[in-house]
Design an enzyme around this catalytic site. Sequence first.
Site, PDB file in Angstrom:
ATOM      1  N   ASP A  71      33.255  94.832  44.601  1.00 61.27           N
ATOM      2  CA  ASP A  71      33.262  94.128  45.878  1.00 61.27           C
ATOM      3  C   ASP A  71      34.667  93.597  46.075  1.00 61.27           C
ATOM      4  OD1 ASP A  71      31.895  93.488  48.193  1.00 61.27           O
ATOM      5  OD2 ASP A  71      31.414  91.473  47.520  1.00 61.27           O
ATOM      6  N   GLY A 152      40.779  99.385  56.707  1.00 57.68           N
ATOM      7  CA  GLY A 152      40.495  97.952  56.689  1.00 57.68           C
ATOM      8  C   GLY A 152      41.671  97.117  57.176  1.00 57.68           C
ATOM      9  N   ARG A 180      42.338  96.817  44.010  1.00 57.11           N
ATOM     10  CA  ARG A 180      41.371  97.755  43.440  1.00 57.11           C
ATOM     11  C   ARG A 180      42.002  98.555  42.305  1.00 57.11           C
ATOM     12  NH1 ARG A 180      38.617  98.616  47.454  1.00 57.11           N
ATOM     13  NH2 ARG A 180      40.352  99.673  48.449  1.00 57.11           N
TER      14      ARG A 180
HETATM   15  P1  IMP Z   1      34.424  96.628  50.246  1.00 51.44           P
HETATM   16  O1  IMP Z   1      34.016  95.609  49.256  1.00 51.44           O
HETATM   17  O2  IMP Z   1      35.199  97.773  49.644  1.00 51.44           O
HETATM   18  O3  IMP Z   1      33.268  97.085  51.084  1.00 51.44           O
HETATM   19  O4  IMP Z   1      35.432  95.937  51.269  1.00 51.44           O
HETATM   20  C1  IMP Z   1      35.136  94.726  51.962  1.00 51.44           C
HETATM   21  C2  IMP Z   1      36.074  94.558  53.141  1.00 51.44           C
HETATM   22  O5  IMP Z   1      37.440  94.495  52.705  1.00 51.44           O
HETATM   23  C3  IMP Z   1      36.026  95.671  54.195  1.00 51.44           C
HETATM   24  O6  IMP Z   1      36.233  95.075  55.463  1.00 51.44           O
HETATM   25  C4  IMP Z   1      37.185  96.540  53.852  1.00 51.44           C
HETATM   26  O7  IMP Z   1      37.685  97.193  55.003  1.00 51.44           O
HETATM   27  C5  IMP Z   1      38.188  95.524  53.320  1.00 51.44           C
HETATM   28  N1  IMP Z   1      39.014  96.167  52.284  1.00 51.44           N
HETATM   29  C6  IMP Z   1      38.615  96.520  51.035  1.00 51.44           C
HETATM   30  N2  IMP Z   1      39.618  97.088  50.353  1.00 51.44           N
HETATM   31  C7  IMP Z   1      40.674  97.108  51.214  1.00 51.44           C
HETATM   32  C8  IMP Z   1      42.000  97.601  51.080  1.00 51.44           C
HETATM   33  O8  IMP Z   1      42.412  98.171  50.061  1.00 51.44           O
HETATM   34  N3  IMP Z   1      42.786  97.427  52.157  1.00 51.44           N
HETATM   35  C9  IMP Z   1      42.367  96.845  53.306  1.00 51.44           C
HETATM   36  N4  IMP Z   1      41.149  96.384  53.476  1.00 51.44           N
HETATM   37  C10 IMP Z   1      40.295  96.513  52.424  1.00 51.44           C
END
Ligand code: IMP
Length: 194
Positions: A71, A152, A180
């Site tokens: 997450d 994102g 990440r």
């Molecule tokens: P998730 O946990 O990967 O689903 O991400 C949660 C939120 O953070 C979403 O709105 C994604 O678009 C944003 N997000 C996650 N990783 C990145 C990234 O590497 N760059 C930009 N936005 C991110």
Amino acid sequence: MEGRTLVLCTANAGKVTEMRAMMPAGWQVLSLAEAGIREELPETGSTLEENALQKARTAHALCGLPCIADDTGLEVDALGGAPGVYSARYAGPERDDRANVRKLLDVLSGSVDRRAHFRTVIAWVEAGAEHLFEGRVDGSITTEENGAGGFGYDPVFRPEGSELTFAEMERGEKNAISHRGRAMARFAEWMKGR
Ligand code: IMP
């Protein structure tokens, strides 16, 4: 064989490919569908840690294999850490990246303090053991969108020490320093010792 198989709890094929590339030899990475899990995993926690654990625990209970889930959140200093665990749904339940970015720029308009960081938590759940791995990248929110790469919040996040936003970087350049990438590197390092 079974002991060398893990399930990555994501519907995102890109994440599965990325994870396969960084696993030590002998480990097989299955997507949720490949592990026979069709239901949507709950994500109702109030922290990144809770959500990652919740997804991995649910999947582990369903398939019995070691499961990992991640997450990620964008934590903005001037907003007391928001949107954080709610980053995906910042502008509404549609999880619309463009709307999220526009809302963030709007909320921060006029703010001098633009410091922010991304944080990723990876949870590992197997029979009898759980582990968490964290990766973080510090930076700032730009005043306008720059760059067409990534996804994102990438067009408005500029990591410390760089002139470029994540969306202006090559993918490899971003992954080498990203939240990440760092969390995955920690996880991969730990896996090597198993
Ligand atoms: P998730 O946990 O990967 O689903 O991400 C949660 C939120 O953070 C979403 O709105 C994604 O678009 C944003 N997000 C996650 N990783 C990145 C990234 O590497 N760059 C930009 N936005 C991110």
